[in-house]
Scaffold this motif. Sequence first.
Motif, PDB file in Angstrom:
ATOM      1  N   PHE A 347       0.872  -1.171   0.000  1.00 30.61           N
ATOM      2  CA  PHE A 347       0.000   0.000   0.000  1.00 30.61           C
ATOM      3  C   PHE A 347       0.915   1.229   0.000  1.00 30.61           C
ATOM      4  CE2 PHE A 347      -3.212   2.914   1.831  1.00 30.61           C
ATOM      5  CZ  PHE A 347      -4.270   2.597   1.010  1.00 30.61           C
ATOM      6  N   PRO A 348       1.243   1.777  -1.164  1.00 31.82           N
ATOM      7  CA  PRO A 348       2.267   2.830  -1.222  1.00 31.82           C
ATOM      8  C   PRO A 348       1.745   4.148  -0.664  1.00 31.82           C
ATOM      9  CG  PRO A 348       1.312   2.512  -3.387  1.00 31.82           C
ATOM     10  CD  PRO A 348       0.700   1.468  -2.503  1.00 31.82           C
ATOM     11  N   LEU A 349       2.662   4.914  -0.125  1.00 27.85           N
ATOM     12  CA  LEU A 349       2.353   6.251   0.373  1.00 27.85           C
ATOM     13  C   LEU A 349       3.103   7.289  -0.466  1.00 27.85           C
ATOM     14  CD1 LEU A 349       2.572   5.840   4.261  1.00 27.85           C
ATOM     15  CD2 LEU A 349       0.531   5.867   2.833  1.00 27.85           C
ATOM     16  N   ASP A 350       2.376   8.326  -0.836  1.00 30.32           N
ATOM     17  CA  ASP A 350       2.991   9.440  -1.567  1.00 30.32           C
ATOM     18  C   ASP A 350       3.282  10.536  -0.548  1.00 30.32           C
ATOM     19  OD1 ASP A 350       3.904  11.246  -3.373  1.00 30.32           O
ATOM     20  OD2 ASP A 350       1.950  11.647  -4.304  1.00 30.32           O
ATOM     21  N   MET A 351       4.363  10.355   0.200  1.00 28.58           N
ATOM     22  CA  MET A 351       4.697  11.255   1.301  1.00 28.58           C
ATOM     23  C   MET A 351       5.314  12.543   0.757  1.00 28.58           C
ATOM     24  SD  MET A 351       3.737   9.521   3.954  1.00 28.58           S
ATOM     25  CE  MET A 351       4.541  10.300   5.337  1.00 28.58           C
ATOM     26  N   ARG A 352       4.650  13.661   1.053  1.00 24.75           N
ATOM     27  CA  ARG A 352       5.136  14.966   0.609  1.00 24.75           C
ATOM     28  C   ARG A 352       4.871  15.995   1.702  1.00 24.75           C
ATOM     29  NH1 ARG A 352       3.355  15.477  -5.800  1.00 24.75           N
ATOM     30  NH2 ARG A 352       4.039  13.377  -6.441  1.00 24.75           N
ATOM     31  N   ASP A 353       5.697  17.028   1.682  1.00 25.00           N
ATOM     32  CA  ASP A 353       5.477  18.131   2.621  1.00 25.00           C
ATOM     33  C   ASP A 353       4.290  18.970   2.150  1.00 25.00           C
ATOM     34  OD1 ASP A 353       7.642  17.398   4.192  1.00 25.00           O
ATOM     35  OD2 ASP A 353       9.055  18.536   2.950  1.00 25.00           O
ATOM     36  N   GLY A 354       3.431  19.341   3.104  1.00 23.36           N
ATOM     37  CA  GLY A 354       2.269  20.128   2.730  1.00 23.36           C
ATOM     38  C   GLY A 354       1.567  20.713   3.935  1.00 23.36           C
ATOM     39  N   ASP A 355       0.505  21.421   3.657  1.00 26.49           N
ATOM     40  CA  ASP A 355      -0.307  22.065   4.690  1.00 26.49           C
ATOM     41  C   ASP A 355      -1.468  21.144   5.019  1.00 26.49           C
ATOM     42  OD1 ASP A 355      -1.687  23.656   6.404  1.00 26.49           O
ATOM     43  OD2 ASP A 355      -1.951  25.333   5.002  1.00 26.49           O
ATOM     44  N   LEU A 356      -1.505  20.653   6.269  1.00 26.65           N
ATOM     45  CA  LEU A 356      -2.547  19.699   6.658  1.00 26.65           C
ATOM     46  C   LEU A 356      -3.929  20.345   6.675  1.00 26.65           C
ATOM     47  CD1 LEU A 356      -2.838  16.733   7.503  1.00 26.65           C
ATOM     48  CD2 LEU A 356      -2.555  17.433   9.880  1.00 26.65           C
ATOM     49  N   GLY A 464     -23.752   0.383   6.740  1.00 23.28           N
ATOM     50  CA  GLY A 464     -22.292   0.334   6.796  1.00 23.28           C
ATOM     51  C   GLY A 464     -21.774  -1.083   6.599  1.00 23.28           C
ATOM     52  N   SER A 465     -20.472  -1.157   6.270  1.00 27.03           N
ATOM     53  CA  SER A 465     -19.846  -2.466   6.069  1.00 27.03           C
ATOM     54  C   SER A 465     -18.888  -2.829   7.183  1.00 27.03           C
ATOM     55  CB  SER A 465     -19.069  -2.474   4.747  1.00 27.03           C
ATOM     56  OG  SER A 465     -17.999  -1.547   4.802  1.00 27.03           O
ATOM     57  N   GLY A 466     -18.530  -1.873   8.036  1.00 25.38           N
ATOM     58  CA  GLY A 466     -17.591  -2.159   9.114  1.00 25.38           C
ATOM     59  C   GLY A 466     -16.142  -2.151   8.679  1.00 25.38           C
ATOM     60  N   LEU A 467     -15.822  -1.565   7.523  1.00 21.26           N
ATOM     61  CA  LEU A 467     -14.446  -1.524   7.034  1.00 21.26           C
ATOM     62  C   LEU A 467     -13.805  -0.156   7.179  1.00 21.26           C
ATOM     63  CD1 LEU A 467     -14.791  -3.609   3.742  1.00 21.26           C
ATOM     64  CD2 LEU A 467     -13.867  -4.363   5.931  1.00 21.26           C
ATOM     65  N   GLY A 468     -14.605   0.880   7.348  1.00 16.10           N
ATOM     66  CA  GLY A 468     -14.085   2.245   7.342  1.00 16.10           C
ATOM     67  C   GLY A 468     -13.057   2.494   8.424  1.00 16.10           C
ATOM     68  N   LEU A 469     -13.383   2.139   9.669  1.00 16.49           N
ATOM     69  CA  LEU A 469     -12.455   2.395  10.764  1.00 16.49           C
ATOM     70  C   LEU A 469     -11.211   1.521  10.680  1.00 16.49           C
ATOM     71  CD1 LEU A 469     -14.845   2.935  13.814  1.00 16.49           C
ATOM     72  CD2 LEU A 469     -13.612   4.643  12.444  1.00 16.49           C
ATOM     73  N   ALA A 470     -11.341   0.326  10.121  1.00 15.90           N
ATOM     74  CA  ALA A 470     -10.154  -0.518   9.921  1.00 15.90           C
ATOM     75  C   ALA A 470      -9.171   0.157   8.974  1.00 15.90           C
ATOM     76  CB  ALA A 470     -10.567  -1.886   9.393  1.00 15.90           C
ATOM     77  N   ILE A 471      -9.703   0.766   7.908  1.00 14.58           N
ATOM     78  CA  ILE A 471      -8.837   1.486   6.972  1.00 14.58           C
ATOM     79  C   ILE A 471      -8.251   2.725   7.632  1.00 14.58           C
ATOM     80  CG2 ILE A 471      -8.830   2.742   4.791  1.00 14.58           C
ATOM     81  CD1 ILE A 471     -10.915   0.797   3.757  1.00 14.58           C
ATOM     82  N   VAL A 472      -9.053   3.432   8.430  1.00 14.49           N
ATOM     83  CA  VAL A 472      -8.556   4.602   9.151  1.00 14.49           C
ATOM     84  C   VAL A 472      -7.372   4.225  10.039  1.00 14.49           C
ATOM     85  CG1 VAL A 472      -9.128   6.248  10.977  1.00 14.49           C
ATOM     86  CG2 VAL A 472     -10.716   5.874   9.086  1.00 14.49           C
ATOM     87  N   ARG A 473      -7.517   3.147  10.782  1.00 19.40           N
ATOM     88  CA  ARG A 473      -6.437   2.688  11.676  1.00 19.40           C
ATOM     89  C   ARG A 473      -5.176   2.358  10.873  1.00 19.40           C
ATOM     90  NH1 ARG A 473      -6.055   0.197  16.701  1.00 19.40           N
ATOM     91  NH2 ARG A 473      -3.868  -0.221  17.112  1.00 19.40           N
ATOM     92  N   SER A 474      -5.330   1.719   9.729  1.00 21.29           N
ATOM     93  CA  SER A 474      -4.177   1.353   8.913  1.00 21.29           C
ATOM     94  C   SER A 474      -3.463   2.585   8.375  1.00 21.29           C
ATOM     95  CB  SER A 474      -4.618   0.448   7.756  1.00 21.29           C
ATOM     96  OG  SER A 474      -5.184  -0.748   8.234  1.00 21.29           O
ATOM     97  N   ILE A 475      -4.222   3.579   7.925  1.00 21.44           N
ATOM     98  CA  ILE A 475      -3.601   4.798   7.395  1.00 21.44           C
ATOM     99  C   ILE A 475      -2.854   5.535   8.488  1.00 21.44           C
ATOM    100  CG2 ILE A 475      -4.094   7.040   6.361  1.00 21.44           C
ATOM    101  CD1 ILE A 475      -6.423   5.728   4.874  1.00 21.44           C
ATOM    102  N   VAL A 476      -3.433   5.599   9.688  1.00 16.14           N
ATOM    103  CA  VAL A 476      -2.756   6.246  10.810  1.00 16.14           C
ATOM    104  C   VAL A 476      -1.457   5.510  11.147  1.00 16.14           C
ATOM    105  CG1 VAL A 476      -2.930   6.803  13.269  1.00 16.14           C
ATOM    106  CG2 VAL A 476      -4.880   7.214  11.765  1.00 16.14           C
ATOM    107  N   ASP A 477      -1.523   4.190  11.174  1.00 18.85           N
ATOM    108  CA  ASP A 477      -0.322   3.408  11.485  1.00 18.85           C
ATOM    109  C   ASP A 477       0.771   3.635  10.450  1.00 18.85           C
ATOM    110  OD1 ASP A 477      -1.450   2.399  13.742  1.00 18.85           O
ATOM    111  OD2 ASP A 477      -2.116   0.525  12.821  1.00 18.85           O
ATOM    112  N   MET A 478       0.378   3.732   9.161  1.00 17.62           N
ATOM    113  CA  MET A 478       1.382   3.928   8.120  1.00 17.62           C
ATOM    114  C   MET A 478       2.020   5.301   8.212  1.00 17.62           C
ATOM    115  SD  MET A 478      -0.006   1.985   4.721  1.00 17.62           S
ATOM    116  CE  MET A 478      -1.559   2.830   4.678  1.00 17.62           C
ATOM    117  N   HIS A 479       1.362   6.253   8.834  1.00 19.07           N
ATOM    118  CA  HIS A 479       1.956   7.567   9.072  1.00 19.07           C
ATOM    119  C   HIS A 479       2.658   7.626  10.431  1.00 19.07           C
ATOM    120  CE1 HIS A 479      -0.567   8.800   5.655  1.00 19.07           C
ATOM    121  NE2 HIS A 479       0.156   9.908   5.611  1.00 19.07           N
TER     122      HIS A 479
END
Length: 531
Positions: A347-356, A464-479
Amino acid sequence: MPSPRTEVEPTAASRWARFDPRGPLAVLQRLNARLITTLATVALVGLVVSGLAINQILPGYFTEQTQELVATSAASTGILLRQEIIRFGGSELGRNTAEVQELRDTRIVPNVAAQAARIFSATVTIINADDEPVAQATPPESDVAALEAQRLRKDSAVGPIRARVEVDLPSGTSTHYFVVISDPFSTREETLERIQSALLAAGVLALAVSLVTGIVAARSLTVPIGRLRRVAGRVAQGQLDERAEPSGVLEVDELAAQFNVMADRLAGTLRMLEADRDRLREFVADVSHELRTPIAALRMYTELQADGKVDEATRREFLERSTEQIGRLEWLSTNLLDLSRIDAGIFPLDMRDGDLRDPVQAVVQALSEVAMERGVALDSVVPADPVELRFDRERIVQLLTNLIGNALKFTPSAGSVSIHLADSPDGAAIEVRDTGPGIVADELSRIFERFFRGTNTGQARASGSGLGLAIVRSIVDMHAGEIDVESVTGQGTAFRITLPRAPAADTIADEVKVNESSRGHVPARNPGSVP
């Protein structure tokens, strides 16, 4: 041409399979048997070497001592002979006897020989100057019995000892005799036999002591090893909570400590595998359930339209609902694909400097229309200055869309959803707070599990499908960030996301990056960021 034959080297497992612990040769391979045999062998070798050395030294030593004693006896006999001749020569009657050789050899010398034989317990032979034996005497039979009672034996191995005796005659001349001592009675052989018997008894005792010591020493090692082996056997049978106890033997305790570490890791790995298996089973069941609902709806709409008995208004309604179900399928498949890519570490990340502030405002603006339709107040609070951070904009947008979308979906009409962005020297914090029904306390630990949907969500739960928060947790972990949740039933829920200023994913070498999957805390490999 036939291919060459390849010899397969036997593996350790195959060699163990051929080992019979109850076989006749297995006894010699046991540690206790080896220790006992080693100690007994060392003791036996030491005794044999000592015995051989003593048998080589002591006989010669005792023989030398006996020969010195016999030589002293010969010299003493010579003194006795001179004194006796002087005594005879001191009187007128005995002067002639002492002076004449024939009289001296028949009257004086035999008495001296008999007296010396009795005194020195040996055979005494006296030879005159003409080298003729003139007297020979042995201990009387009564003395021999007494000597044998005292454990003295005739020692033929010692002697004969020959001593020259110079004798002064009354006339002023001199002559000489030879005193020969042979077959002395001594304790040499008896002493040697006693020493040999004592050595044999000491050898047997030392061998027995070494065997007992070997058994005790072997048990001090084999008993703790045996306990460790039994613990290992129980662990191998599935009793993963078994652990080795300290035994008091340093090396065995070190081995037991390493075994306990291995058992802890094995138990943790097996529990993780069991949890993964259970999650996989639930995952397959949930995916099947989620797919079954839109597929069943599409089949029903298709069958109804195939009958041709529906009017145009109903047909348009069916088409709209079919479009909704297809959108739901597409959304579900996209989320499943994202999760599978996260699990696989691709799951690649396009890490760049920016304004959050930019992704926050973009998502709030995109969902403002949805908020208006649901009658929910949506507002955001961001700093006046740019919040410079290194992040993947698309993934942060996806993260915020899921969080804010869930907040809007579960917040009733006239409620509110607020987003707060705060900057700090260490990073940035995003808080999404709603005034919805809240999450039951028992379910807070499970909300990031896949396909988990709370029981306190009302009608919104079905959409709902119950997948949204799982993806949220994964994105946070990858950051390399953290996500916390607070909820009070009936008052609402708040999600707080903390993103570091320099995420760990950015400090690792570009060719290897480690991400945490939402399924647990097992790191997955990320080949790198998108340039």
